[in-house]
Motif scaffolding. Structure first.
Motif, mmCIF file in Angstrom:
data_model
loop_
_atom_site.group_PDB
_atom_site.id
_atom_site.type_symbol
_atom_site.label_atom_id
_atom_site.label_comp_id
_atom_site.label_asym_id
_atom_site.label_seq_id
_atom_site.Cartn_x
_atom_site.Cartn_y
_atom_site.Cartn_z
ATOM 1 N N ALA A 35 0.840 -1.202 0.000
ATOM 2 C CA ALA A 35 0.000 0.000 0.000
ATOM 3 C C ALA A 35 0.875 1.252 0.000
ATOM 4 C CB ALA A 35 -0.935 0.001 1.205
ATOM 5 N N GLY A 36 1.979 1.204 0.741
ATOM 6 C CA GLY A 36 2.898 2.335 0.787
ATOM 7 C C GLY A 36 3.560 2.610 -0.550
ATOM 8 N N ILE A 37 3.942 1.542 -1.262
ATOM 9 C CA ILE A 37 4.557 1.712 -2.578
ATOM 10 C C ILE A 37 3.581 2.382 -3.538
ATOM 11 C CG2 ILE A 37 5.361 0.436 -4.612
ATOM 12 C CD1 ILE A 37 6.720 -1.517 -2.599
ATOM 13 N N VAL A 38 2.326 1.929 -3.516
ATOM 14 C CA VAL A 38 1.308 2.558 -4.372
ATOM 15 C C VAL A 38 1.137 4.025 -3.977
ATOM 16 C CG1 VAL A 38 -1.149 2.571 -4.968
ATOM 17 C CG2 VAL A 38 0.104 0.402 -4.869
ATOM 18 N N GLY A 39 1.015 4.272 -2.674
ATOM 19 C CA GLY A 39 0.856 5.651 -2.206
ATOM 20 C C GLY A 39 2.067 6.511 -2.500
ATOM 21 N N GLY A 40 3.255 5.923 -2.380
ATOM 22 C CA GLY A 40 4.475 6.667 -2.695
ATOM 23 C C GLY A 40 4.532 7.056 -4.161
ATOM 24 N N GLY A 41 4.163 6.133 -5.034
ATOM 25 C CA GLY A 41 4.133 6.444 -6.460
ATOM 26 C C GLY A 41 3.120 7.521 -6.779
ATOM 27 N N LEU A 42 1.934 7.412 -6.162
ATOM 28 C CA LEU A 42 0.901 8.428 -6.391
ATOM 29 C C LEU A 42 1.319 9.782 -5.830
ATOM 30 C CD1 LEU A 42 -2.319 6.359 -5.602
ATOM 31 C CD2 LEU A 42 -1.481 7.073 -7.847
ATOM 32 N N GLY A 43 1.902 9.766 -4.628
ATOM 33 C CA GLY A 43 2.349 11.016 -4.013
ATOM 34 C C GLY A 43 3.436 11.687 -4.833
#
Length: 96
Positions: A35-43
């Motif tokens: 979830a963090g990787i997805v959020g990091g990419g989106l951020g």
């Protein structure tokens, strides 16, 4: 490319830090990381679209890196990682 990697790594770290801080929303180490990787990419992409720390900010100098842009990407990725981890955790808790 360095900024994307920084965002993804910071997102994974942010997801796990968020999982440790918000134990009731934690998805486990793997879930928090994903979830963090997805959020990091989106951020990171959101920052790039807003023009803050985007790919155009990398200055070709002696090292080829703009430290300020990398720090912005790391911060955006970490925050994005926490946010997506928390949202997924809330959805998981509501469905249980």
């Amino acid at each position: 490319m360095e900024q994307l990697i920084m965002s993804l790594v910071a997102g994974a770290v942010g997801g796990n830090v968020g999982g440790a801080a918000l134990k009731n929303l934690s998805l486990g180490t793997l879930g928090n990381s994903l979830a963090g990787i997805v959020g990091g990419g989106l951020g990171g992409q959101l920052l790039a679209m807003l023009g803050a720390g985007g790919m155009g900010d990398v200055v070709a100098g002696a090292s080829g890196l703009d430290i300020g842009a990398l720090v912005q990407q790391a911060a955006g990725g970490g925050v994005g990682g926490v946010i997506v981890m928390a949202i997924v955790g809330l959805i998981k808790n509501k469905m249980a």
